[in-house]
Design an enzyme around this catalytic site. Structure first.
Site, short mmCIF file in Angstrom:
data_model
loop_
_atom_site.label_atom_id
_atom_site.label_comp_id
_atom_site.label_asym_id
_atom_site.label_seq_id
_atom_site.Cartn_x
_atom_site.Cartn_y
_atom_site.Cartn_z
N GLU A 46 17.49 72.89 15.74
CA GLU A 46 15.91 73.70 16.14
C GLU A 46 15.81 74.20 15.12
O GLU A 46 14.33 74.70 15.64
CB GLU A 46 17.09 74.27 17.53
CG GLU A 46 16.78 72.98 18.74
CD GLU A 46 15.42 73.13 19.36
OE1 GLU A 46 14.45 73.98 19.74
OE2 GLU A 46 15.59 71.79 19.77
N TYR B 30 15.72 80.37 21.82
CA TYR B 30 16.94 80.05 20.72
C TYR B 30 16.91 79.76 19.16
O TYR B 30 17.67 80.32 18.98
CB TYR B 30 17.52 78.75 22.62
CG TYR B 30 18.44 77.19 21.31
CD1 TYR B 30 20.06 78.02 21.72
CD2 TYR B 30 17.91 76.31 20.58
CE1 TYR B 30 21.24 77.38 21.04
CE2 TYR B 30 19.23 75.79 20.02
CZ TYR B 30 20.88 75.89 20.53
OH TYR B 30 21.23 75.47 20.03
N SER C 257 21.98 75.05 14.27
CA SER C 257 20.93 73.50 15.08
C SER C 257 19.94 72.95 14.58
O SER C 257 19.50 74.04 13.18
CB SER C 257 20.72 74.13 16.70
OG SER C 257 19.89 73.28 16.56
P1 NAP Z 1 27.89 73.73 25.65
O1 NAP Z 1 27.91 72.46 26.19
O2 NAP Z 1 26.77 74.28 26.26
O3 NAP Z 1 28.24 75.10 25.39
C1 NAP Z 1 28.61 76.12 25.08
C2 NAP Z 1 30.27 77.13 25.06
O4 NAP Z 1 29.72 78.04 25.09
C3 NAP Z 1 30.82 77.00 26.60
O5 NAP Z 1 32.19 76.66 26.51
C4 NAP Z 1 30.40 78.23 26.95
O6 NAP Z 1 31.33 78.96 28.42
C5 NAP Z 1 30.23 79.24 26.17
N1 NAP Z 1 29.91 80.33 26.31
C6 NAP Z 1 28.43 80.73 26.37
N2 NAP Z 1 28.22 82.04 26.42
C7 NAP Z 1 29.28 82.46 26.05
C8 NAP Z 1 30.05 84.15 25.32
N3 NAP Z 1 28.07 85.05 25.74
N4 NAP Z 1 31.12 84.59 25.31
C9 NAP Z 1 31.89 83.21 25.07
N5 NAP Z 1 31.48 81.90 24.87
C10 NAP Z 1 30.64 81.98 25.43
O7 NAP Z 1 27.85 74.08 24.17
P2 NAP Z 1 27.86 72.70 23.05
O8 NAP Z 1 26.95 70.98 23.23
O9 NAP Z 1 28.94 72.04 22.93
O10 NAP Z 1 27.19 72.98 21.78
C11 NAP Z 1 27.95 73.39 20.87
C12 NAP Z 1 27.75 74.74 19.68
O11 NAP Z 1 26.62 73.72 18.63
C13 NAP Z 1 26.81 75.82 20.50
O12 NAP Z 1 26.61 76.99 19.97
C14 NAP Z 1 24.80 74.68 20.70
O13 NAP Z 1 23.83 75.62 20.80
C15 NAP Z 1 25.32 74.28 19.03
N6 NAP Z 1 24.76 72.96 18.88
C16 NAP Z 1 25.11 72.02 19.65
C17 NAP Z 1 24.48 71.24 19.54
C18 NAP Z 1 24.16 69.59 20.88
O14 NAP Z 1 23.60 68.46 20.11
N7 NAP Z 1 25.73 69.86 21.46
C19 NAP Z 1 23.15 70.36 18.52
C20 NAP Z 1 23.35 71.76 17.21
C21 NAP Z 1 23.64 72.54 17.79
P3 NAP Z 1 31.65 78.33 29.66
O15 NAP Z 1 32.40 76.98 29.56
O16 NAP Z 1 31.99 79.68 30.36
O17 NAP Z 1 29.59 78.23 30.17
O1 G4F Z 2 17.79 67.07 25.95
P1 G4F Z 2 17.59 68.69 25.74
O2 G4F Z 2 17.49 70.04 26.51
O3 G4F Z 2 18.10 69.30 23.89
P2 G4F Z 2 17.47 70.01 23.05
O4 G4F Z 2 16.51 70.96 23.48
O5 G4F Z 2 16.94 68.72 21.90
O6 G4F Z 2 18.30 70.92 22.36
C1 G4F Z 2 20.07 70.60 22.00
O7 G4F Z 2 19.88 69.85 21.49
C2 G4F Z 2 19.83 71.45 20.14
C3 G4F Z 2 19.75 70.49 18.36
O8 G4F Z 2 18.47 69.72 18.35
C4 G4F Z 2 20.86 72.04 20.02
F1 G4F Z 2 20.95 72.97 19.68
C5 G4F Z 2 20.58 72.59 21.65
O9 G4F Z 2 22.00 73.17 22.14
C6 G4F Z 2 21.04 71.36 22.92
O10 G4F Z 2 21.87 71.17 22.52
O11 G4F Z 2 16.07 67.95 25.54
C7 G4F Z 2 15.89 66.91 24.25
C8 G4F Z 2 14.73 66.72 25.07
C9 G4F Z 2 13.39 67.57 24.57
O12 G4F Z 2 12.06 67.30 23.61
C10 G4F Z 2 12.51 68.16 26.14
O13 G4F Z 2 11.04 68.37 25.92
O14 G4F Z 2 14.25 65.81 25.94
C11 G4F Z 2 12.58 66.99 27.33
N1 G4F Z 2 12.60 66.77 28.24
C12 G4F Z 2 12.00 65.79 28.75
N2 G4F Z 2 12.56 65.93 30.09
C13 G4F Z 2 14.26 67.27 28.65
C14 G4F Z 2 13.61 66.85 30.11
N3 G4F Z 2 15.05 68.44 28.52
C15 G4F Z 2 15.75 68.25 29.73
N4 G4F Z 2 16.88 68.88 29.48
N5 G4F Z 2 15.23 68.36 31.14
C16 G4F Z 2 13.94 67.44 30.93
O15 G4F Z 2 14.07 66.82 32.55
#
Ligand code: NAP
Ligand code: G4F
Length: 351
Positions: free
Chosen positions: A133, A154, A131
């Site tokens: 992050e 995280y 990520s």
């Molecule tokens: P998501 O929608 O939150 O999906 C997470 C998945 O992990 C869900 O299928 C969840 O199952 C499963 N899971 C959670 N805990 C588990 C456990 N203990 N054992 C088995 N399965 C488990 O995340 P996403 O946005 O698709 O992201 C996919 C991956 O990319 C994650 O690792 C995330 O950290 C990483 N990532 C995401 C972003 C982004 O912007 N989306 C960016 C960088 C990295 P349930 O459906 O049962 O909850």
């Molecule tokens: O949408 P967010 O919660 O995503 P965040 O923290 O950037 O993390 C996501 O992206 C990561 C990749 O860079 C992934 F690794 C991670 O798994 C996840 O998918 O928050 C985005 C921004 C933050 O700065 C937060 O402080 O939005 C700001 N924010 C402002 N108000 C909020 C809110 N975030 C959330 N969730 N809810 C609010 O009400």
């Protein structure tokens, strides 16, 4: 012979798009799902084919990243060509409330998967969902050479996942890659990530079903891309000749405030009338700005995204306005759900 893939996190946003992509390429797809008291497969229900049918190419298996023995058994019996480790506790703010659980699934879960590959002896390629992050407090633009400075439980757990994946590549010669993905969103994005929270609120406010949306820090800058394009990038990393680590990003950063403005404007609404501040959505340590440099992925994988944060805001508002009439009461209940849950990371009262 069709290739076989195993996806952990198949019920999540990325897992569902990746399953679609791999099925469209002729793969046999296996997914790990957690047993829950309610159905948690809504993002992949449209892909369901009765497993008794000869046409079935998607198979689900109960398992959890906290259960190493189960992962070894599954790897041995599925014998995949490609493993995509997408499962994680993926919410940054929640990781401050549940740091130990986040370390166990998001961090230690990665070594359990890598060990399952090693101990089962299967010859598979391995993708780790790393990520942006990881960069945390390091200033943009960020690329594969930028130093990491994680700012949440995280991100620290993902840092472990990143390095242990690289270590298994170097120690055991595994084809193991890290995709360092910047934020990517879609109409399937979890409802408590900020983009989806905003676009669902716009739809509900427009329909007269919600009065306000409560948000935290509007100044944070994120490089938001479109999830289906990012899972295509994951697949390209796994087809490369040599394993490597890649940034996937659009290169365009906008603030949360700008995303809000565009989203409300799309529905003909003035955002300042509807957006209120709630400190519960702040994080003890914030990541101020993430903007990625995707040069390596462009040059080596031929990957190039077409939708940035501004386009996404419009696309997601349109999708949520379209979906709202079919959503019924759970729509509103889910909007309220997040505010029922009180964050406990505050150190108020501590010496
Ligand atoms: P998501 O929608 O939150 O999906 C997470 C998945 O992990 C869900 O299928 C969840 O199952 C499963 N899971 C959670 N805990 C588990 C456990 N203990 N054992 C088995 N399965 C488990 O995340 P996403 O946005 O698709 O992201 C996919 C991956 O990319 C994650 O690792 C995330 O950290 C990483 N990532 C995401 C972003 C982004 O912007 N989306 C960016 C960088 C990295 P349930 O459906 O049962 O909850
Ligand atoms: O949408 P967010 O919660 O995503 P965040 O923290 O950037 O993390 C996501 O992206 C990561 C990749 O860079 C992934 F690794 C991670 O798994 C996840 O998918 O928050 C985005 C921004 C933050 O700065 C937060 O402080 O939005 C700001 N924010 C402002 N108000 C909020 C809110 N975030 C959330 N969730 N809810 C609010 O009400």
């Amino acid at each position: 012979m069709a290739k076989r893939a195993l996806i952990t996190g198949i019920t999540g946003q990325d897992g569902s798009y990746l399953a679609e992509l791999l099925l469209s390429k002729g793969y046999e797809v296996h997914g790990l799902i957690r047993r829950a008291s309610t159905f948690n497969t809504s993002r992949i229900d449209h892909l369901y084919v009765d497993p008794h049918s000869p046409d079935a190419r998607l198979f689900l298996h109960y398992g959890d990243l906290s259960d190493g023995a189960r992962l070894v058994t599954l790897l041995s019996s599925i014998d995949p060509d490609e493993v995509y480790n997408l499962a994680a506790q993926s919410h940054v703010r929640v990781s401050f409330d549940e740091p130990e659980h986040t370390a166990d699934t998001t961090g230690t879960g990665t070594i359990r998967m890598l060990e399952a590959v090693r101990l089962s002896g299967v010859k598979t390629r391995f993708y780790q969902a790393s990520s942006s992050e990881l960069y945390g407090a390091t200033l943009p633009p960020q690329n594969e050479s930028t130093p990491f400075y994680p700012r949440s439980p995280y991100a620290v757990a993902k840092l472990y996942g990143f390095w242990i994946t690289r270590n298994y590549r170097e120690a055991y010669g595994m084809f193991a890659v890290n995709g360092i993905l910047f934020n990517h969103e879609s109409p399937r994005r979890g409802e408590t990530f900020v983009t989806r929270k905003i676009t669902r609120a716009v739809a509900a406010i427009k329909a007269g079903k919600q009065d306000y949306v409560y948000l935290g820090n509007l100044d944070a800058v994120r490089d938001w891309g479109y999830a289906p394009e990012y899972v295509e990038g994951m697949w390209r990393m796994m087809q490369a000749e040599e394993p490597d680590d890649y940034v996937l990003a659009t290169g365009v950063g906008i603030t949360v405030r700008e995303f809000v403005e565009i989203a409300f404007e799309r529905a003909g609404l003035d955002w300042e009338k509807y957006v209120r501040f709630d400190e519960r959505y702040l994080r003890p340590t914030e990541v101020d700005a993430l903007i990625g440099d995707n040069s390596r992925a462009r040059q080596k994988l031929g990957w190039s995204p077409t939708i940035d944060g501004r386009g996404l805001a419009r696309l997601m508002v349109d999708a949520d306005i379209e979906a709202l009439p079919h959503a019924g009461h759970p729509w509103i209940d889910k909007v309220r759900l997040e505010s029922w849950i009180t964050p406990t990371f505050s150190n108020a009262g501590m010496a």
